[in-house]
Design a protein around this motif. Structure first.
Motif, mmCIF file in Angstrom:
data_model
loop_
_atom_site.group_PDB
_atom_site.id
_atom_site.type_symbol
_atom_site.label_atom_id
_atom_site.label_comp_id
_atom_site.label_asym_id
_atom_site.label_seq_id
_atom_site.Cartn_x
_atom_site.Cartn_y
_atom_site.Cartn_z
ATOM 1 N N GLY A 1 21.795 11.046 22.840
ATOM 2 C CA GLY A 1 21.656 12.453 23.127
ATOM 3 C C GLY A 1 21.506 12.712 24.619
ATOM 4 N N LYS A 2 21.275 13.960 24.935
ATOM 5 C CA LYS A 2 21.094 14.344 26.333
ATOM 6 C C LYS A 2 19.663 14.059 26.753
ATOM 7 N N HIS A 3 19.479 13.709 28.004
ATOM 8 C CA HIS A 3 18.151 13.481 28.530
ATOM 9 C C HIS A 3 18.064 14.039 29.938
ATOM 10 N N ARG A 4 16.878 14.170 30.419
ATOM 11 C CA ARG A 4 16.636 14.764 31.729
ATOM 12 C C ARG A 4 15.862 13.784 32.580
ATOM 13 N N ILE A 5 16.284 13.630 33.824
ATOM 14 C CA ILE A 5 15.582 12.748 34.757
ATOM 15 C C ILE A 5 14.811 13.617 35.736
ATOM 16 N N VAL A 6 13.523 13.349 35.857
ATOM 17 C CA VAL A 6 12.676 14.080 36.796
ATOM 18 C C VAL A 6 12.140 13.085 37.803
ATOM 19 N N ILE A 7 12.431 13.342 39.078
ATOM 20 C CA ILE A 7 11.938 12.472 40.144
ATOM 21 C C ILE A 7 11.025 13.313 41.025
ATOM 22 N N PRO A 8 9.764 12.955 41.143
ATOM 23 C CA PRO A 8 8.848 13.749 41.960
ATOM 24 C C PRO A 8 9.202 13.636 43.439
ATOM 25 N N CYS A 9 9.000 14.715 44.152
ATOM 26 C CA CYS A 9 9.250 14.738 45.598
ATOM 27 C C CYS A 9 7.941 14.436 46.316
ATOM 28 N N LEU A 10 7.371 13.298 46.034
ATOM 29 C CA LEU A 10 6.073 12.927 46.601
ATOM 30 C C LEU A 10 6.146 11.532 47.196
ATOM 31 N N GLY A 11 5.406 11.337 48.250
ATOM 32 C CA GLY A 11 5.156 10.027 48.837
ATOM 33 C C GLY A 11 6.331 9.079 48.858
ATOM 34 N N HIS A 12 6.193 7.943 48.194
ATOM 35 C CA HIS A 12 7.199 6.893 48.255
ATOM 36 C C HIS A 12 8.456 7.230 47.436
ATOM 37 N N PHE A 13 8.447 8.320 46.663
ATOM 38 C CA PHE A 13 9.633 8.740 45.918
ATOM 39 C C PHE A 13 10.518 9.697 46.727
ATOM 40 N N LYS A 14 10.077 10.079 47.931
ATOM 41 C CA LYS A 14 10.774 11.109 48.702
ATOM 42 C C LYS A 14 12.217 10.712 49.026
ATOM 43 N N GLU A 15 12.458 9.482 49.447
ATOM 44 C CA GLU A 15 13.822 9.042 49.774
ATOM 45 C C GLU A 15 14.707 9.060 48.531
ATOM 46 N N GLU A 16 14.177 8.571 47.434
ATOM 47 C CA GLU A 16 14.943 8.561 46.185
ATOM 48 C C GLU A 16 15.234 9.990 45.726
ATOM 49 N N TYR A 17 14.265 10.875 45.887
ATOM 50 C CA TYR A 17 14.451 12.279 45.510
ATOM 51 C C TYR A 17 15.571 12.922 46.326
ATOM 52 N N GLU A 18 15.559 12.711 47.635
ATOM 53 C CA GLU A 18 16.586 13.305 48.494
ATOM 54 C C GLU A 18 17.972 12.778 48.165
ATOM 55 N N LYS A 19 18.060 11.495 47.812
ATOM 56 C CA LYS A 19 19.350 10.897 47.485
ATOM 57 C C LYS A 19 19.873 11.437 46.144
ATOM 58 N N VAL A 20 19.023 11.526 45.145
ATOM 59 C CA VAL A 20 19.427 11.945 43.810
ATOM 60 C C VAL A 20 19.588 13.460 43.726
ATOM 61 N N SER A 21 18.788 14.223 44.451
ATOM 62 C CA SER A 21 18.817 15.678 44.326
ATOM 63 C C SER A 21 20.129 16.280 44.806
ATOM 64 N N LYS A 22 20.883 15.569 45.633
ATOM 65 C CA LYS A 22 22.182 16.067 46.085
ATOM 66 C C LYS A 22 23.212 16.057 44.961
ATOM 67 N N LEU A 23 22.986 15.263 43.935
ATOM 68 C CA LEU A 23 23.942 15.129 42.841
ATOM 69 C C LEU A 23 23.777 16.204 41.771
ATOM 70 N N TYR A 24 22.623 16.852 41.719
ATOM 71 C CA TYR A 24 22.316 17.768 40.630
ATOM 72 C C TYR A 24 22.007 19.169 41.148
ATOM 73 N N MET A 25 22.160 20.138 40.270
ATOM 74 C CA MET A 25 21.761 21.508 40.566
ATOM 75 C C MET A 25 20.237 21.581 40.543
ATOM 76 N N ASN A 26 19.693 22.605 41.167
ATOM 77 C CA ASN A 26 18.243 22.761 41.101
ATOM 78 C C ASN A 26 17.869 23.339 39.735
ATOM 79 N N ASN A 27 16.609 23.362 39.435
ATOM 80 C CA ASN A 27 16.167 23.837 38.123
ATOM 81 C C ASN A 27 15.458 25.181 38.207
#
Length: 115
Positions: A1-27
Motif C-alpha cells: 500500500g501507500k506509505h508516508r515518510i516523515v523526516i524531521p528538520c532537526l539537528g543531525h537530520f537537517k542535511e537529509e531533510y534538505e536533500k529529500v524535501s526537494k523531491l516532494y511537495m510540502n504538506n
C-alpha cells in the motif's frame, strides 16, 4: 500500500531533510479556491454556470441590439451587476476566512515521534 515518510528538520537530520524535501511537495493545507490573480475570472466563470445569471446576461446583451431594445441599457445591467457583486463579495469573504484558518492550521506546533 501507500506509505508516508516523515523526516524531521532537526539537528543531525537537517542535511537529509534538505536533500529529500526537494523531491516532494510540502504538506501545507490549502482549502481556498481563489488567489488574488484568479479571483475575478474564476468567480465570474463559476457565477455564469448558474442559469439565472445567464438569463440576465442574455437580457443585457439582447437589450444592446437597437431593434429589440426595451429598456435603457444601464437599467437592464443593474440587477446583474448587483447580484454578481454581492456574490463575489460573499465568496471573497468566505475564501479569506478559509485562508486564515489554513494559515492557523499550517502554523500549529506538532510533535514528532522519535525513538
Amino acid at each position: 500500500g501507500k506509505h508516508r515518510i516523515v523526516i524531521p528538520c532537526l539537528g543531525h537530520f537537517k542535511e537529509e531533510y534538505e536533500k529529500v524535501s526537494k523531491l516532494y511537495m510540502n504538506n501545507k493545507i490549502r482549502t481556498t479556491k481563489y488567489t488574488l490573480l484568479n479571483f475575478l475570472p474564476r468567480n465570474l466563470f463559476e457565477q455564469f454556470h448558474r442559469v439565472a445569471n445567464l438569463y440576465f446576461l442574455f437580457l443585457v446583451v439582447l437589450n444592446w441590439v437597437p431593434l429589440v431594445e426595451a429598456f435603457q441599457k444601464e437599467i437592464t445591467m443593474l440587477p446583474l451587476v448587483v447580484v454578481l457583486t454581492i456574490i463575489a463579495v460573499k465568496d471573497g469573504l468566505e475564501d479569506y476566512s478559509k485562508y486564515k484558518m489554513d494559515k492557523q492550521i499550517n502554523n500549529l506546533l506538532t510533535k514528532v515521534y522519535s525513538r
